[in-house]
Write an enzyme that holds these catalytic residues in place. Structure first.
Site, short mmCIF file in Angstrom:
data_model
loop_
_atom_site.label_atom_id
_atom_site.label_comp_id
_atom_site.label_asym_id
_atom_site.label_seq_id
_atom_site.Cartn_x
_atom_site.Cartn_y
_atom_site.Cartn_z
N HIS A 99 0.84 -1.20 0.00
CA HIS A 99 0.00 0.00 0.00
C HIS A 99 0.88 1.24 0.00
O HIS A 99 1.87 1.31 0.72
CB HIS A 99 -0.90 0.02 1.25
CG HIS A 99 -1.76 1.25 1.32
ND1 HIS A 99 -2.94 1.35 0.62
CD2 HIS A 99 -1.59 2.42 1.97
CE1 HIS A 99 -3.47 2.55 0.84
NE2 HIS A 99 -2.68 3.21 1.65
N ASP B 122 -15.10 2.67 7.88
CA ASP B 122 -14.07 3.63 7.48
C ASP B 122 -14.57 4.54 6.36
O ASP B 122 -14.30 5.74 6.35
CB ASP B 122 -12.79 2.91 7.05
CG ASP B 122 -11.80 3.90 6.43
OD1 ASP B 122 -11.33 4.78 7.18
OD2 ASP B 122 -11.56 3.83 5.22
N ARG C 234 -14.84 12.80 8.26
CA ARG C 234 -13.60 13.50 8.63
C ARG C 234 -13.21 14.52 7.57
O ARG C 234 -12.71 15.60 7.88
CB ARG C 234 -12.46 12.48 8.81
CG ARG C 234 -12.60 11.66 10.09
CD ARG C 234 -11.67 10.46 10.07
NE ARG C 234 -10.30 10.81 9.79
CZ ARG C 234 -9.45 10.06 9.09
NH1 ARG C 234 -9.82 8.88 8.61
NH2 ARG C 234 -8.22 10.46 8.88
N SER D 176 -7.49 4.10 9.60
CA SER D 176 -8.28 4.09 8.37
C SER D 176 -7.59 3.23 7.30
O SER D 176 -8.21 2.34 6.71
CB SER D 176 -8.43 5.54 7.89
OG SER D 176 -8.84 5.60 6.57
N LYS E 293 -8.62 -1.17 6.09
CA LYS E 293 -8.89 -1.68 4.74
C LYS E 293 -7.89 -2.78 4.37
O LYS E 293 -8.24 -3.77 3.74
CB LYS E 293 -8.81 -0.53 3.73
CG LYS E 293 -10.02 0.41 3.85
CD LYS E 293 -9.90 1.65 3.02
CE LYS E 293 -8.96 2.65 3.61
NZ LYS E 293 -9.25 4.05 3.41
N1 URA Z 1 -6.05 7.46 3.25
C1 URA Z 1 -6.99 6.74 3.90
O1 URA Z 1 -7.41 5.69 3.42
N2 URA Z 1 -7.42 7.20 5.08
C2 URA Z 1 -7.01 8.34 5.65
O2 URA Z 1 -7.45 8.69 6.73
C3 URA Z 1 -6.03 9.10 4.95
C4 URA Z 1 -5.56 8.61 3.76
#
Ligand code: URA
Length: 435
Positions: free
Chosen positions: A82, A161, A168, A183, A187
């Site tokens: 990632h 999320d 957010r 966050s 995932k």
């Molecule tokens: N990318 C994400 O998936 N979440 C965040 O909070 C910031 C960047």
């Protein structure tokens, strides 16, 4: 349990228990906690912070709020990668076939881009016919057969999320380290890989502008991953200027292909080698760095990395001929150089601005429903530290609309800073974070 009490507890500097965090996440996902209460909680967390245990509990609760991908049908260690994102970041397209060619299973979920560049899925769609909208069965079978698949997020991955991130985004609570770490990791954990290699970017084109913040974020994510039983390694890398030379979907794919043939730009090649090294180590294919590097260099030199990309593109319905003949990728109607107004050395490139130039040309999405023009973008010929003469090309711009080209060009020239003093090049890899 009442959300009001939890907000007050956090507002006053208290520590939320795993049960309280679980309650808050599941009730919010089920629409039984209103946005205004969750906004107040996010702001309280923003100011009071979260302990390591709270961050892990939030991550796990969000990961379990939807589908948890079950990859047990795939044999061997599955490694995911990632990146926290940046301009010209086409890493997955070159790195995943390289690593798969070395025998590590790649079962990856990717998203589309929003904002100044396309995401991995958009870029892969430069191969005519390529689809990431495949079923979970197709995904697993393909990984077992050819060692690599990238699918779109068709499953309901971490819906908590998704809802929280949107909240957010409009309540000025994105840039909290624990919230970002939980966050991203929620995932990744829900996507099911056994090991995760993270590329945490720092610099003007990254979320984390300061190197110290990037390292702190990397440490939080590595802690969460390891606590959740997934071997997690983070590389902190530079995003103070675009990665490689190509910015724009099909142009980036072309650069990724060149890199798999051993003809890519030095910085991008180095990033792929570094991340690939830790993916091979995390996947148990190599014991140490030198061994991993040798394996990666071999699959580039003997053509097996580029063949793996061909196989991968074909397996997902794309035209594999474009791997050997990139002229089959989408092409822009107008191709023009942007000349340097001055002689000197490139001192600084405002990275985000270059991404915005690509967006203006049509290479990114203004809103989540906008169409992307895969052909447009820029090829940079000069990077930080390079010498340039007045009139020499700083970049080549690929456009399909003259007005957009003019706007992008004007902005591009403001993003490049040329000085008469010699400029030292900074290292691309800033460091490594493991347990
Ligand atoms: N990318 C994400 O998936 N979440 C965040 O909070 C910031 C960047």
């Amino acid at each position: 349990m009442r959300m009001y009490d939890l907000i007050m507890k956090k507002r006053n500097g208290g520590t939320l228990t795993e049960e309280e965090i679980g309650y808050m996440v599941s009730e919010y996902t089920a629409d039984r906690i209103p946005d205004y209460q969750m906004s107040a909680m996010m702001m309280a967390i923003y100011f009071q912070g979260m302990s390591e245990a709270e961050t892990v509990a939030l991550t796990m609760a969000m990961a379990h709020s939807g589908d948890m991908m079950d990859l047990h049908e795939i044999t061997g260690v599955k490694v995911d990668k990632h990146s926290t994102g940046g301009v010209g970041d086409k890493t997955s397209i070159a790195l995943t076939p390289m690593v798969a060619a070395c025998g590590v299973k790649i079962a990856k979920m990717s998203g589309r881009g929003l904002g100044h560049t396309g995401g991995t899925i958009d870029k892969l769609e430069s191969f005519e016919g390529f689809s990431t909208g495949i079923t979970a069965e197709h995904f697993q079978r393909q990984v077992n057969e050819i060692g690599i698949s990238i699918m779109g997020q068709t499953l309901d991955i971490a819906p908590a999320d998704k809802k929280l991130y949107a909240l957010r985004d409009v309540t000025a609570t994105v840039d909290n380290m624990s919230l970002i770490a939980s966050s991203i990791m929620s995932k990744k954990l829900a996507s099911g890989a056994d090991a995760i290699v993270l590329d945490v970017k720092t610099g003007s084109g990254a979320f984390m502008k300061e190197e110290a913040d990037a390292f702190a974020l990397a440490r939080e994510m590595v802690t969460i991953g390891n606590k959740a039983g997934r071997k997690t390694i983070a590389v902190v890398s530079d995003m103070d200027q675009p990665l490689g030379c190509a910015v724009g979907n099909a142009l980036e794919v072309q650069e990724a292909i060149a890199t798999l043939k051993g003809e890519g730009p030095a910085d991008f090649t180095e990033l792929c080698m570094t991340l690939g090294t830790y993916m091979l180590i995390a996947g148990g294919r190599a014991k140490e760095e030198q061994e991993a590097r040798t394996m990666l260099a071999k699959v580039i030199a003997d053509g097996s990395a580029v063949s793996k990309l061909e196989q991968f593109v074909q397996a997902q319905g794309g035209n594999p001929a474009a791997v050997l003949d990139p002229s089959l990728l989408p092409k822009a109607a107008i191709v023009e150089d942007i000349q340097s107004p001055d002689s000197g050395y490139v001192e600084k490139i405002d990275c985000e601005e270059i991404g915005i130039c690509s967006l203006i040309l049509g290479g990114g999405r203004e809103t989540k429903d906008s169409e992307i023009d895969l052909a447009v973008g820029l090829i940079l010929h000069k990077k930080v530290g390079d010498r340039v003469e007045a009139g020499q090309a700083l970049a080549t711009i690929h456009a399909n609309d003259r007005q957009k080209l003019m706007t992008a060009k004007e902005r591009f020239l403001k993003a490049y800073h040329i000085t008469t003093e010699e400029v030292t090049k900074k290292p691309l890899i800033k460091g490594l974070v493991t347990e």
